[in-house]
Design an enzyme around this catalytic site. Structure first.
Site, PDB file in Angstrom:
ATOM      1  N   HIS A 232     -41.409 -81.414  21.071  1.00 40.51           N
ATOM      2  CA  HIS A 232     -40.241 -80.969  21.845  1.00 40.51           C
ATOM      3  C   HIS A 232     -40.280 -79.445  22.030  1.00 40.51           C
ATOM      4  O   HIS A 232     -40.066 -78.937  23.125  1.00 40.51           O
ATOM      5  CB  HIS A 232     -38.969 -81.407  21.094  1.00 40.51           C
ATOM      6  CG  HIS A 232     -37.680 -80.979  21.723  1.00 40.51           C
ATOM      7  ND1 HIS A 232     -36.748 -81.878  22.191  1.00 40.51           N
ATOM      8  CD2 HIS A 232     -37.141 -79.752  21.941  1.00 40.51           C
ATOM      9  CE1 HIS A 232     -35.704 -81.219  22.678  1.00 40.51           C
ATOM     10  NE2 HIS A 232     -35.922 -79.925  22.528  1.00 40.51           N
ATOM     11  N   GLU A 233     -40.567 -78.721  20.933  1.00 43.87           N
ATOM     12  CA  GLU A 233     -40.543 -77.250  20.999  1.00 43.87           C
ATOM     13  C   GLU A 233     -41.720 -76.709  21.809  1.00 43.87           C
ATOM     14  O   GLU A 233     -41.570 -75.748  22.561  1.00 43.87           O
ATOM     15  CB  GLU A 233     -40.525 -76.640  19.591  1.00 43.87           C
ATOM     16  CG  GLU A 233     -39.328 -77.022  18.728  1.00 43.87           C
ATOM     17  CD  GLU A 233     -37.979 -76.858  19.406  1.00 43.87           C
ATOM     18  OE1 GLU A 233     -37.826 -75.945  20.243  1.00 43.87           O
ATOM     19  OE2 GLU A 233     -37.075 -77.656  19.132  1.00 43.87           O
TER      20      GLU A 233
ATOM     21  N   HIS B  72     -40.957 -76.754  25.363  1.00 43.26           N
ATOM     22  CA  HIS B  72     -40.138 -75.619  25.806  1.00 43.26           C
ATOM     23  C   HIS B  72     -41.015 -74.445  26.215  1.00 43.26           C
ATOM     24  O   HIS B  72     -40.704 -73.731  27.173  1.00 43.26           O
ATOM     25  CB  HIS B  72     -39.207 -75.155  24.673  1.00 43.26           C
ATOM     26  CG  HIS B  72     -37.894 -75.885  24.616  1.00 43.26           C
ATOM     27  ND1 HIS B  72     -37.011 -75.932  25.661  1.00 43.26           N
ATOM     28  CD2 HIS B  72     -37.315 -76.590  23.611  1.00 43.26           C
ATOM     29  CE1 HIS B  72     -35.930 -76.628  25.304  1.00 43.26           C
ATOM     30  NE2 HIS B  72     -36.103 -77.038  24.062  1.00 43.26           N
TER      31      HIS B  72
ATOM     32  N   GLY C 289     -34.804 -76.880  15.546  1.00 39.37           N
ATOM     33  CA  GLY C 289     -35.929 -76.259  16.236  1.00 39.37           C
ATOM     34  C   GLY C 289     -35.399 -75.365  17.341  1.00 39.37           C
ATOM     35  O   GLY C 289     -34.371 -75.675  17.955  1.00 39.37           O
TER      36      GLY C 289
ATOM     37  N   GLN D  13     -35.424 -70.366  24.899  1.00 37.24           N
ATOM     38  CA  GLN D  13     -34.025 -70.794  24.772  1.00 37.24           C
ATOM     39  C   GLN D  13     -33.087 -69.634  24.455  1.00 37.24           C
ATOM     40  O   GLN D  13     -31.871 -69.774  24.567  1.00 37.24           O
ATOM     41  CB  GLN D  13     -33.888 -71.860  23.681  1.00 37.24           C
ATOM     42  CG  GLN D  13     -34.543 -73.179  24.056  1.00 37.24           C
ATOM     43  CD  GLN D  13     -34.289 -74.205  22.975  1.00 37.24           C
ATOM     44  OE1 GLN D  13     -34.984 -74.236  21.962  1.00 37.24           O
ATOM     45  NE2 GLN D  13     -33.297 -75.044  23.179  1.00 37.24           N
TER      46      GLN D  13
ATOM     47  N   CYS E 219     -31.016 -81.422  22.456  1.00 32.04           N
ATOM     48  CA  CYS E 219     -31.566 -80.083  22.665  1.00 32.04           C
ATOM     49  C   CYS E 219     -30.414 -79.086  22.736  1.00 32.04           C
ATOM     50  O   CYS E 219     -29.398 -79.376  23.372  1.00 32.04           O
ATOM     51  CB  CYS E 219     -32.365 -80.063  23.969  1.00 32.04           C
ATOM     52  SG  CYS E 219     -33.065 -78.452  24.361  1.00 32.04           S
ATOM     53  N   LEU E 220     -30.584 -77.936  22.083  1.00 30.06           N
ATOM     54  CA  LEU E 220     -29.522 -76.927  22.096  1.00 30.06           C
ATOM     55  C   LEU E 220     -29.241 -76.429  23.510  1.00 30.06           C
ATOM     56  O   LEU E 220     -28.143 -75.952  23.795  1.00 30.06           O
ATOM     57  CB  LEU E 220     -29.905 -75.747  21.194  1.00 30.06           C
ATOM     58  CG  LEU E 220     -30.036 -76.054  19.694  1.00 30.06           C
ATOM     59  CD1 LEU E 220     -30.523 -74.834  18.943  1.00 30.06           C
ATOM     60  CD2 LEU E 220     -28.725 -76.559  19.117  1.00 30.06           C
TER      61      LEU E 220
HETATM   62 NI    NI Z   1     -34.798 -78.186  22.952  1.00 26.81          NI
END
Ligand code: NI
Length: 182
Positions: free
Chosen positions: A147-148, A151, A58, A63, A105-106
């Site tokens: 989660h997304e 963001h 995701g 991000q 998370c990235l």
């Molecule tokens: Ni994330």
């Protein structure tokens, strides 16, 4: 056998760098998307490519330093084309139950913690053409959607931990920063 080289005329897709905590864009609410044009489709394509290269399932536009309400998801990581999901201006309209699973998370590399989420969510969103649709998700998909969307509201999963756990994670990040490993 070698892979067939791509035709020379095919332009490579731009890969965006994923920004890490504490980049300010990650704490900001993303702007609504109002224009559904070719450049939006191009950006979505780039987001999928950037997500796959970063080994993610995701990715939200903030991000990659783009403060807009766009997220791409693929929980099966290219295995099932049906799992490729684009959510634009998404909104959770219903939720039930509870699940507690580990998340990463990235934008927070190597940090993994259990996060409490709804077990099932129903989301209203727009697709890349601006058409409204609804989607439901449970388990990993449900968690990834939550989660997304977080963001897009400037919320990271560490913001959903207990104060003590969050403090421990922030201390770990500070140490990594000090050692030049973040
Ligand atoms: Ni994330």
């Amino acid at each position: 056998m070698a892979k067939t080289p791509k035709a020379a005329t095919q332009k490579p897709v731009k890969v965006h760098e994923v920004v890490k905590y504490p980049e300010p864009v990650l704490a900001k609410r993303g702007e609504e998307v109002t224009v559904f044009d070719a450049s939006l489709k191009k950006l979505i394509n780039e987001m999928f490519e950037s997500m796959y290269i970063a080994q993610g399932i995701g990715l939200a536009a903030p991000q990659i330093n783009i403060s807009k309400r766009i997220t791409v998801i693929d929980v099966s990581f290219k295995k099932n084309p049906k799992d490729k999901i684009v959510l634009i201006n998404p909104e959770i309209v219903d939720r039930t139950g509870k699940q507690l699973e580990e998340e990463g998370c990235l934008s927070l590399p190597d940090i993994r913690e259990k996060v409490s989420r709804a077990e099932w969510v129903k989301v209203k969103a727009q697709d890349e053409n601006g058409t409204f649709f609804e989607i439901e998700g449970t388990e990993l998909l449900g968690r990834c959607i939550q989660h997304e969307i977080d963001h897009l509201d400037g919320i990271l999963f560490i913001d959903r931990l207990s104060r003590l756990k969050r403090e421990l994670v922030l201390r770990k990040i500070k140490k990594l920063q000090k050692n030049g490993e973040w």
